[in-house]
Design a protein around this motif. Structure first.
Motif, PDB file in Angstrom:
ATOM      1  N   ARG A 250       0.834  -1.199   0.000  1.00 21.82           N
ATOM      2  CA  ARG A 250       0.000   0.000   0.000  1.00 21.82           C
ATOM      3  C   ARG A 250       0.875   1.257   0.000  1.00 21.82           C
ATOM      4  O   ARG A 250       2.015   1.240   0.471  1.00 21.82           O
ATOM      5  CB  ARG A 250      -0.911   0.017   1.239  1.00 21.82           C
ATOM      6  CG  ARG A 250      -2.121  -0.900   1.100  1.00 21.82           C
ATOM      7  CD  ARG A 250      -1.765  -2.312   1.474  1.00 21.82           C
ATOM      8  NE  ARG A 250      -2.664  -3.282   0.867  1.00 21.82           N
ATOM      9  CZ  ARG A 250      -3.345  -4.187   1.555  1.00 21.82           C
ATOM     10  NH1 ARG A 250      -3.267  -4.214   2.865  1.00 21.82           N
ATOM     11  NH2 ARG A 250      -4.097  -5.054   0.933  1.00 21.82           N
ATOM     12  N   GLU A 251       0.326   2.333  -0.512  1.00 20.74           N
ATOM     13  CA  GLU A 251       0.985   3.633  -0.439  1.00 20.74           C
ATOM     14  C   GLU A 251       0.405   4.346   0.770  1.00 20.74           C
ATOM     15  O   GLU A 251      -0.724   4.845   0.731  1.00 20.74           O
ATOM     16  CB  GLU A 251       0.732   4.438  -1.719  1.00 20.74           C
ATOM     17  CG  GLU A 251       1.441   5.773  -1.768  1.00 20.74           C
ATOM     18  CD  GLU A 251       2.872   5.672  -2.285  1.00 20.74           C
ATOM     19  OE1 GLU A 251       3.468   6.712  -2.560  1.00 20.74           O
ATOM     20  OE2 GLU A 251       3.393   4.540  -2.395  1.00 20.74           O
ATOM     21  N   VAL A 252       1.151   4.342   1.861  1.00 22.93           N
ATOM     22  CA  VAL A 252       0.685   4.921   3.116  1.00 22.93           C
ATOM     23  C   VAL A 252       1.220   6.346   3.247  1.00 22.93           C
ATOM     24  O   VAL A 252       2.427   6.580   3.112  1.00 22.93           O
ATOM     25  CB  VAL A 252       1.151   4.084   4.318  1.00 22.93           C
ATOM     26  CG1 VAL A 252       0.632   4.673   5.628  1.00 22.93           C
ATOM     27  CG2 VAL A 252       0.697   2.632   4.166  1.00 22.93           C
ATOM     28  N   ILE A 253       0.308   7.292   3.512  1.00 23.87           N
ATOM     29  CA  ILE A 253       0.702   8.698   3.607  1.00 23.87           C
ATOM     30  C   ILE A 253       0.155   9.295   4.892  1.00 23.87           C
ATOM     31  O   ILE A 253      -1.049   9.240   5.159  1.00 23.87           O
ATOM     32  CB  ILE A 253       0.178   9.524   2.424  1.00 23.87           C
ATOM     33  CG1 ILE A 253       0.439   8.817   1.103  1.00 23.87           C
ATOM     34  CG2 ILE A 253       0.824  10.905   2.413  1.00 23.87           C
ATOM     35  CD1 ILE A 253      -0.311   9.420  -0.052  1.00 23.87           C
ATOM     36  N   LEU A 254       1.038   9.859   5.705  1.00 27.55           N
ATOM     37  CA  LEU A 254       0.636  10.528   6.936  1.00 27.55           C
ATOM     38  C   LEU A 254       0.499  12.024   6.683  1.00 27.55           C
ATOM     39  O   LEU A 254       1.377  12.642   6.075  1.00 27.55           O
ATOM     40  CB  LEU A 254       1.677  10.290   8.036  1.00 27.55           C
ATOM     41  CG  LEU A 254       1.935   8.842   8.450  1.00 27.55           C
ATOM     42  CD1 LEU A 254       2.972   8.799   9.564  1.00 27.55           C
ATOM     43  CD2 LEU A 254       0.652   8.156   8.896  1.00 27.55           C
TER      44      LEU A 254
END
Length: 242
Positions: free
Chosen positions: A38-42
């Motif tokens: 997954r492309e996880v973005i905070l």
């Protein structure tokens, strides 16, 4: 998103000091699967961007900002520019989240268009949020409202560097979520309106670890925007690891 990965957007809104942000990150990185695809973005508050940026090096987690101004410099007290965000290695920015717009008279005016262009000018991918209220949905105006939002926002915007976030406004922070099949229908309609089959479109509105599997199983949905549950590292990790 060109790699086809599912996108997990964690919007912290006005939560977490720098110390709390680092505590979250250290725990969260140990909770998510090392081989996740997954492309996880905070998306922390602006005060935590710098400290988070330093600690994301070498990880699979990316950094996003919650807003952007259309000018690089200027007398705009409290604002932040793409030039400043780029220096912190910010890769994404949210544009027009409903919680920022609900007090504005003309939320989809030319300033939205300028924000999108400013992000792209600094090689930051904007996430344009669109969606309808409960009253508009009850009046069968969902498509009409979203079409107006898209038309006003996207003039001369590069669709190759853009993510659309469909937020069912009536579901934000309410615990109610749009049925996955209905969210899928609206997102398919948005993609058709834009005439671009490969544009990433994500869903936001009371996303949880209980409904994430059903949402992600929908063929038109490329990811999710997580609000309150993104504040707890264990809950967010469960969503990432679904």
């Amino acid at each position: 998103m060109k790699n086809g990965k599912k996108l997990i957007v964690a919007n912290w809104k006005m939560h977490k000091t720098q110390t709390e942000s680092l505590e979250f990150l250290n725990f969260f990185l140990n909770e998510i699967k090392k081989d996740h695809d997954r492309e996880v973005i905070l998306f922390p508050p602006f005060t935590s961007l710098g400290v988070i940026s330093k600690h994301l090096y070498g990880t699979k987690v990316r950094l996003g900002a919650q807003n952007i101004h259309w000018d690089d410099y200027g007398s705009y007290t409290g604002s932040i520019s793409g030039l400043m965000l780029g220096e912190l290695d910010v890769k994404y920015v949210i544009v027009n989240h409903y919680e920022r717009l609900r007090c504005e008279q003309n939320p989809y005016d030319k300033m939205t268009n300028l924000r999108l262009k400013a992000a792209q000018r600094h090689a930051i991918t904007p996430i344009l949020c669109v969606g309808e209220t409960q009253e508009q949905r009850n009046a069968d105006e969902t498509e009409k409202i979203i079409d107006t939002q898209l038309s006003n926002a996207l003039s001369d915007v590069d669709l190759n560097n853009l993510i659309i976030g469909y937020e069912s406004i009536w579901a934000i922070g309410t615990g109610e979520s749009c049925k996955p099949s209905e969210a899928n229908r609206i997102i398919a309609w948005i993609r058709k309106q834009l005439g671009k089959k490969d544009i990433p479109i994500i869903y936001g509105g009371s996303v949880t670890h209980s409904n994430i599997k059903g949402i992600m199983a929908q063929p038109e949905i490329n990811g999710v925007m997580v609000g309150s549950l993104s504040l707890d590292p264990t809950s967010l990790a469960r969503i990432v690891n679904f």
